[in-house]
Scaffold this motif. Structure first.
Motif, PDB file in Angstrom:
ATOM      1  N   GLU A  14      25.497  -8.819  -4.270  1.00 43.16           N
ATOM      2  CA  GLU A  14      26.326  -7.948  -5.110  1.00 43.16           C
ATOM      3  C   GLU A  14      26.028  -8.163  -6.597  1.00 43.16           C
ATOM      4  O   GLU A  14      26.041  -7.206  -7.374  1.00 43.16           O
ATOM      5  N   LEU A  15      25.759  -9.404  -6.965  1.00 43.92           N
ATOM      6  CA  LEU A  15      25.492  -9.693  -8.374  1.00 43.92           C
ATOM      7  C   LEU A  15      24.191  -9.048  -8.829  1.00 43.92           C
ATOM      8  O   LEU A  15      24.094  -8.549  -9.954  1.00 43.92           O
ATOM      9  N   SER A  16      23.158  -9.088  -7.963  1.00 45.86           N
ATOM     10  CA  SER A  16      21.853  -8.498  -8.284  1.00 45.86           C
ATOM     11  C   SER A  16      21.390  -8.918  -9.679  1.00 45.86           C
ATOM     12  O   SER A  16      21.220  -8.099 -10.587  1.00 45.86           O
ATOM     13  N   LEU A  17      21.193 -10.216  -9.841  1.00 43.99           N
ATOM     14  CA  LEU A  17      20.885 -10.767 -11.159  1.00 43.99           C
ATOM     15  C   LEU A  17      19.412 -10.693 -11.534  1.00 43.99           C
ATOM     16  O   LEU A  17      19.061 -10.940 -12.702  1.00 43.99           O
ATOM     17  N   GLU A  18      18.509 -10.394 -10.610  1.00 43.32           N
ATOM     18  CA  GLU A  18      17.093 -10.321 -10.942  1.00 43.32           C
ATOM     19  C   GLU A  18      16.859  -9.276 -12.032  1.00 43.32           C
ATOM     20  O   GLU A  18      17.275  -8.127 -11.916  1.00 43.32           O
ATOM     21  N   GLY A  19      16.193  -9.694 -13.089  1.00 40.80           N
ATOM     22  CA  GLY A  19      15.914  -8.805 -14.202  1.00 40.80           C
ATOM     23  C   GLY A  19      16.970  -8.817 -15.292  1.00 40.80           C
ATOM     24  O   GLY A  19      16.786  -8.225 -16.352  1.00 40.80           O
ATOM     25  N   ALA A  20      18.083  -9.495 -15.049  1.00 42.46           N
ATOM     26  CA  ALA A  20      19.147  -9.565 -16.066  1.00 42.46           C
ATOM     27  C   ALA A  20      18.788 -10.591 -17.133  1.00 42.46           C
ATOM     28  O   ALA A  20      18.007 -11.518 -16.905  1.00 42.46           O
ATOM     29  N   PHE A  21      19.370 -10.418 -18.320  1.00 44.14           N
ATOM     30  CA  PHE A  21      19.170 -11.349 -19.429  1.00 44.14           C
ATOM     31  C   PHE A  21      20.451 -12.150 -19.662  1.00 44.14           C
ATOM     32  O   PHE A  21      21.556 -11.613 -19.541  1.00 44.14           O
TER      33      PHE A  21
END
Length: 496
Positions: A14-21
């Motif tokens: 749900e967080l889907s953090l890949e690619g986040a800064f």
């Protein structure tokens, strides 16, 4: 109740953090960390908690309040991974250990970069969600530990050691069904609402905030109740003792009256007499007064006058202490109500930690005493060591320095305010403190001098803290008991 492996995977999905800064890092407490992330126009706050029975990772919409003082690990992470991109984020097997790979472009103005060398810094960020051994560890790309939330030398989780991630055991995947995700779709934060939580992250954030045995709002409010009742009983007992003592001083006028009666007696007293009977000129009744047979009537009268004066002075101090004690009880109740009405568990935990920290663990940023009066800040050194430390590290050139003439004693400093002159009332407060914390305390009218810190020069080869002032001005005061009592009240209130 800790998150199981399947719940962690659902949360990460749900967080889907890949690619986040990572835009910022906040550490509201020693066991909690928040990563402020941003991806494709969407901002998420990722909460990581390592407190026993509350170990978790989830997104939160609650405000994360900063700790009163910046914590070590937060400052370190800010210096290393703020601005990093999360290249990958996944659980290692089913081991409840999350590995984030973070990348950040190298500074071309920093270390020399070889022509074919990678242009990115790479970090491995591990989050271990084990209930009794949770930790957050930042490593370089070779898993060399740079720092950790909890430094554990026995587990090699300290700077310079190599972190060994748990091995992926394929056989465990066959047992994944033994750890179902808890039911959350049909549960509502408010049972009167028809709809449930939109995501599992929302449910987890609510569940741990309301039902966890350690960091839930209910558990924290229970702790607040215990803290309040414990401190209230102590302060009420102290107030009762003060009021009882004040009652014992209510007979002060009788002591003075006994002295007056003894001076009105003209008949000689026989040797060894311990009581003398005389007529009370106010009531006309006979009264018996205890006396010291070794002293004259005048000396006995003087003793009663001294007891009267002591009782009057003691009564004044007690009345002031009673007012302070009542104010402290009011402040305690106000703080209790403030915590009780707070909705954010993170803020409640911070307030409780601040209130329940033992006084001996509350480190002062400077030696000596301090007073804040009408926006002016006064520092007081009480001995040579405190004087020297304040002078070296805690005052600046424009600050005002006061000291008594011809007596050893403490230094008093009034912190300067840009564009403002120290008011006379503040100067007199500082002067009274300088006299009180010197050998001139009982000398009556006292001379002082004052000047700016920039006009002080250390005496060559002189004792510790000794300075020679120039461009000083003179001040002569008679110690003001009422002013000192007011300053003492401020100090006692500040101790709460």
């Amino acid at each position: 109740m800790s998150l199981n492996c399947n719940e962690i995977n659902l949360i990460l999905q749900e967080l889907s953090l890949e690619g986040a800064f990572i835009q910022d890092i906040i550490q509201p407490g020693y066991d909690t960390l928040a990563l402020y992330t941003y991806k494709e126009g969407s901002a998420k706050t990722v909460l990581i908690c390592t407190s026993q029975n509350s170990v978790r990772i989830n997104s939160t919409s609650r405000k994360i309040t900063k700790n009163e003082k910046p914590l070590r690990f937060m400052e370190f992470l800010r210096s290393r991974i703020k601005g990093c991109r999360i290249s990958s984020c996944e659980q290692i097997g089913l081991e409840r250990v999350i590995k984030m790979t973070l990348t950040q472009k190298k500074d071309s103005e920093g270390d020399d970069i070889l022509e074919n060398a990678p242009s990115f810094e790479i970090y491995n960020f591990y989050i271990r969600l084990w209930n009794n051994a949770a930790n957050v560890i930042l490593c370089d790309e070779h898993d060399l530990v740079l720092d950790s939330m909890y430094r554990r030398p026995e587990k090699y989780e300290v700077k310079g050691e190599v972190f060994i991630p748990p091995a992926v055991i394929q056989e465990k995947y066959a047992e994944a069904d033994k750890f179902p995700v808890r039911e959350w779709n049909n549960i509502t934060e408010n049972q009167s609402e028809a709809s449930g939580f939109n995501t599992f992250n929302e449910y987890i954030d609510w569940w741990y905030s309301e039902k966890s045995s350690s960091l839930s709002r209910a558990a924290l409010l229970e702790k607040n109740e215990k803290w309040y009742l414990s401190n209230l009983s102590k302060r009420e007992a102290a107030l009762k003792n003060l009021e009882d003592k004040l009652e014992s001083f209510s007979q002060a006028e009788k002591l003075k009256h006994y002295g007056d009666l003894l001076l009105s007696v003209y008949t000689p007293i026989e040797k060894g007499t311990k009581n003398i009977e005389c007529e009370d000129f106010e009531t006309g009744n006979k009264i018996s007064i205890i006396i010291n047979p070794q002293k004259t009537l005048q000396e006995n009268a003087a003793d009663y006058y001294r007891q009267y004066k002591k009782a009057v002075n003691g009564r004044e101090e007690l009345e002031r202490d009673i007012q302070i004690a009542k104010a402290q009880i009011n402040n305690l109740t106000a703080e209790y109500e403030k915590i009780k009405n707070e909705k954010n568990p993170v803020k409640i935990e911070q307030l409780l930690r601040k209130n329940t920290t033992p006084a001996q663990q509350k480190k002062k940023s400077h030696p000596g005493l301090d007073y804040t009066i009408n926006g002016w800040y006064i520092l007081v050194g009480r001995n040579a060591n405190e004087n020297d430390e304040l002078l070296r590290h805690h005052v600046r050139g424009e600050d005002l320095w006061l000291h008594v003439r011809d007596y050893s004693g403490g230094y008093v400093f009034v912190k300067a305010q840009k564009g403002k002159t120290v008011p006379l009332d503040i100067l007199l407060d500082a002067a009274n403190l300088a006299v009180y914390y010197s050998k001139a305390r009982n000398a009556g009218t006292t001379d002082l001098y004052y000047t700016h810190v920039k006009y002080l020069r250390r005496a060559k080869n002189g004792p510790k803290g000794l300075v020679l002032p120039t461009q000083e001005k003179n001040l002569c005061i008679k110690p003001d008991k009422a002013r000192l009592a007011k300053l003492d009240s401020l100090q006692k209130e500040a101790e709460f």
